[in-house]
Design a protein around this motif. Structure first.
Motif, PDB file in Angstrom:
ATOM      1  N   THR A 101       0.851  -1.189   0.000  1.00  0.00           N
ATOM      2  CA  THR A 101       0.000   0.000   0.000  1.00  0.00           C
ATOM      3  C   THR A 101       0.883   1.234   0.000  1.00  0.00           C
ATOM      4  N   GLN A 102       0.298   2.371  -0.362  1.00  0.00           N
ATOM      5  CA  GLN A 102       1.083   3.600  -0.488  1.00  0.00           C
ATOM      6  C   GLN A 102       0.946   4.546   0.707  1.00  0.00           C
ATOM      7  N   GLY A 103       0.048   4.250   1.638  1.00  0.00           N
ATOM      8  CA  GLY A 103      -0.129   5.137   2.776  1.00  0.00           C
ATOM      9  C   GLY A 103      -1.004   4.517   3.842  1.00  0.00           C
ATOM     10  N   ARG A 104      -1.160   5.259   4.951  1.00  0.00           N
ATOM     11  CA  ARG A 104      -1.970   4.793   6.078  1.00  0.00           C
ATOM     12  C   ARG A 104      -2.833   5.934   6.587  1.00  0.00           C
ATOM     13  N   LEU A 105      -4.093   5.622   6.852  1.00  0.00           N
ATOM     14  CA  LEU A 105      -5.009   6.569   7.476  1.00  0.00           C
ATOM     15  C   LEU A 105      -5.430   5.986   8.815  1.00  0.00           C
ATOM     16  N   THR A 106      -5.072   6.655   9.901  1.00  0.00           N
ATOM     17  CA  THR A 106      -5.495   6.201  11.226  1.00  0.00           C
ATOM     18  C   THR A 106      -6.820   6.858  11.558  1.00  0.00           C
ATOM     19  N   VAL A 107      -7.810   6.047  11.953  1.00  0.00           N
ATOM     20  CA  VAL A 107      -9.158   6.560  12.178  1.00  0.00           C
ATOM     21  C   VAL A 107      -9.553   6.433  13.641  1.00  0.00           C
ATOM     22  N   ASP A 108     -10.547   7.218  14.044  1.00  0.00           N
ATOM     23  CA  ASP A 108     -11.026   7.153  15.416  1.00  0.00           C
ATOM     24  C   ASP A 108     -12.055   6.031  15.566  1.00  0.00           C
ATOM     25  N   ALA A 109     -12.500   5.820  16.794  1.00  0.00           N
ATOM     26  CA  ALA A 109     -13.406   4.709  17.086  1.00  0.00           C
ATOM     27  C   ALA A 109     -14.734   4.847  16.347  1.00  0.00           C
ATOM     28  N   GLY A 110     -15.215   6.072  16.218  1.00  0.00           N
ATOM     29  CA  GLY A 110     -16.474   6.292  15.526  1.00  0.00           C
ATOM     30  C   GLY A 110     -16.384   5.904  14.056  1.00  0.00           C
ATOM     31  N   ALA A 111     -15.279   6.271  13.422  1.00  0.00           N
ATOM     32  CA  ALA A 111     -15.091   5.908  12.017  1.00  0.00           C
ATOM     33  C   ALA A 111     -14.947   4.408  11.856  1.00  0.00           C
ATOM     34  N   GLU A 112     -14.251   3.760  12.800  1.00  0.00           N
ATOM     35  CA  GLU A 112     -14.093   2.301  12.734  1.00  0.00           C
ATOM     36  C   GLU A 112     -15.463   1.619  12.776  1.00  0.00           C
ATOM     37  N   GLN A 113     -16.338   2.099  13.641  1.00  0.00           N
ATOM     38  CA  GLN A 113     -17.680   1.518  13.730  1.00  0.00           C
ATOM     39  C   GLN A 113     -18.475   1.775  12.454  1.00  0.00           C
TER      40      GLN A 113
END
Length: 377
Positions: free
Chosen positions: A285-297
């Motif tokens: 992959t070319q990058g990473r996006l770290t998401v919060d708990a709300g986005a994960e749900q």
């Protein structure tokens, strides 16, 4: 009780990928174990006669070439040595497979692929079409990584994951990894006498992943249990079962069908579609996006990834590149095609979609990764 899928019977498995490792195919002196290989080819012939289509993923080129070129460390002392050994050994390897299959009245075909060939969507589809045509022509494809041109940055590094990706590209029903161990154990059976075989794995969770051992027992191959579990994730996500069985016995497929001893990772109940399966199975992959708990749900419910749910952007990428979507604890939870380049994604991360136009001067898209181009891992 023996699992109904033990042996991957032709009646239940129409198309099968069989991966053969270096340690099984080549002896420590660098010679092909012809007598053993002949029993495996007889297995393949019997399965074809029963109506099963078979694809072989074969290691061994580097080990064979290293002997012929008298290279140290089995040809793996340097990238140059490995590439030269692969180029030399691949001829001997393909001749061996073609000759033994021909003795059974079976036509063989050779396919050499690199990581790029299966990570690039267009080339992946080309490989898929080639495999499909070979199956229609009643040919047994023999696939290997093209180590003569691959570098550390663009190679699978082991044929376990290659076998899973080939299974995905070929729309196989199952993949079997012939190994120097007869399945996944609760601990390394070579060093722990209390290790227990796990015969059926329905879900690859953290507990299963923790049981993996990273080394190759023979020292000849490049894979270990870690790569096999990674392969199982790819295969099962694409709707194929994956088995790890012993290849140290003669006629290993027949032996497994009769004995039933091995580990089977069951295919996901709801397999991903072709495009999303390809996304989920990618190894680069070319990058990473770290998401919060709300986005994960929200992602787990099938929603798109909005800028507001992104806490951090890492990597340099362009629109349309593949990025990992990562939870707060570092777990990769999804993979998808990004709608903005890394500069723009960084500017709008954590902001509402309504703010995009003010931040960028335009708002061509309201999401960072659309759900149609996103696969949960």
């Amino acid at each position: 009780m023996t699992h109904p899928l033990s042996g991957f019977p032709p009646a239940l498995v129409r198309r099968l990928v069989v991966k053969v490792g270096s340690a099984l195919l080549v002896d420590p002196a660098g010679q092909v174990r012809v007598d053993w290989l002949r029993t495996l080819v007889a297995d393949v012939a019997a399965r074809k006669a029963a109506g099963q289509q078979v694809i072989i993923v074969s290691s061994g080129a580097i080990a064979l070439g290293a002997r012929r070129l008298k290279l140290p460390k089995g040809g793996r002392g340097s990238l140059d040595d490995a590439q030269a050994a692969a180029a030399t050994g691949q001829i001997a390897l393909s001749q061996c497979w073609a000759g033994l299959l021909d003795q059974q009245g079976i036509t063989a075909a050779q396919m050499l692929v690199t990581l790029d060939d299966l990570e690039n969507r267009r080339r992946y589809l080309n490989a898929s079409a080639t495999l499909e045509r070979l199956m229609a022509l009643d040919v047994v494809p023999v696939v290997n990584e093209n180590d003569s041109v691959a570098t550390a940055e663009i190679r699978f590094g082991d044929n376990d994951r290659l076998a899973a990706r080939i299974g995905q590209a070929a729309r196989a029903d199952a993949v079997v990894l012939l190994s120097d161990v007869d399945g996944l154990y609760t601990a390394n059976p070579h060093v722990d006498a209390d290790a227990m075989l796990i015969e059926t794995i329905e879900t690859i969770d953290a507990r299963i992943a923790a049981m993996a051992d990273g080394g190759s027992a023979s020292g000849m191959g490049s894979g270990g249990m870690v790569s096999k579990i990674q392969a199982a994730r790819i295969a099962t996500g694409a709707g194929a079962h994956l088995a790890i069985i012993s290849g140290k016995v003669d006629a290993p497929l027949s032996h497994w069908a009769n004995d039933g001893r091995g580990s089977i990772f069951l295919a996901a109940a709801q397999a991903k579609g072709a495009r999303k399966g390809w996304l989920a199975g990618r190894l680069t992959t070319q990058g990473r996006l770290t998401v919060d708990a709300g986005a994960e749900q929200a992602l787990a419910k099938g929603n798109s990834l909005l800028p507001a749910g992104v806490a951090r952007v890492e990597g340099t990428f362009d629109r349309g590149d593949v990025v990992d979507i990562v939870a707060q604890d570092g777990r990769v939870i999804a993979r998808g095609l990004i709608e903005y380049d890394s500069g723009a994604a960084t500017k709008i991360a954590g902001r509402r979609s309504e703010d995009i136009a003010a931040l960028l001067g335009e708002m061509p898209r309201s999401v960072l990764v659309h759900r149609d181009h996103l696969a949960m891992i």
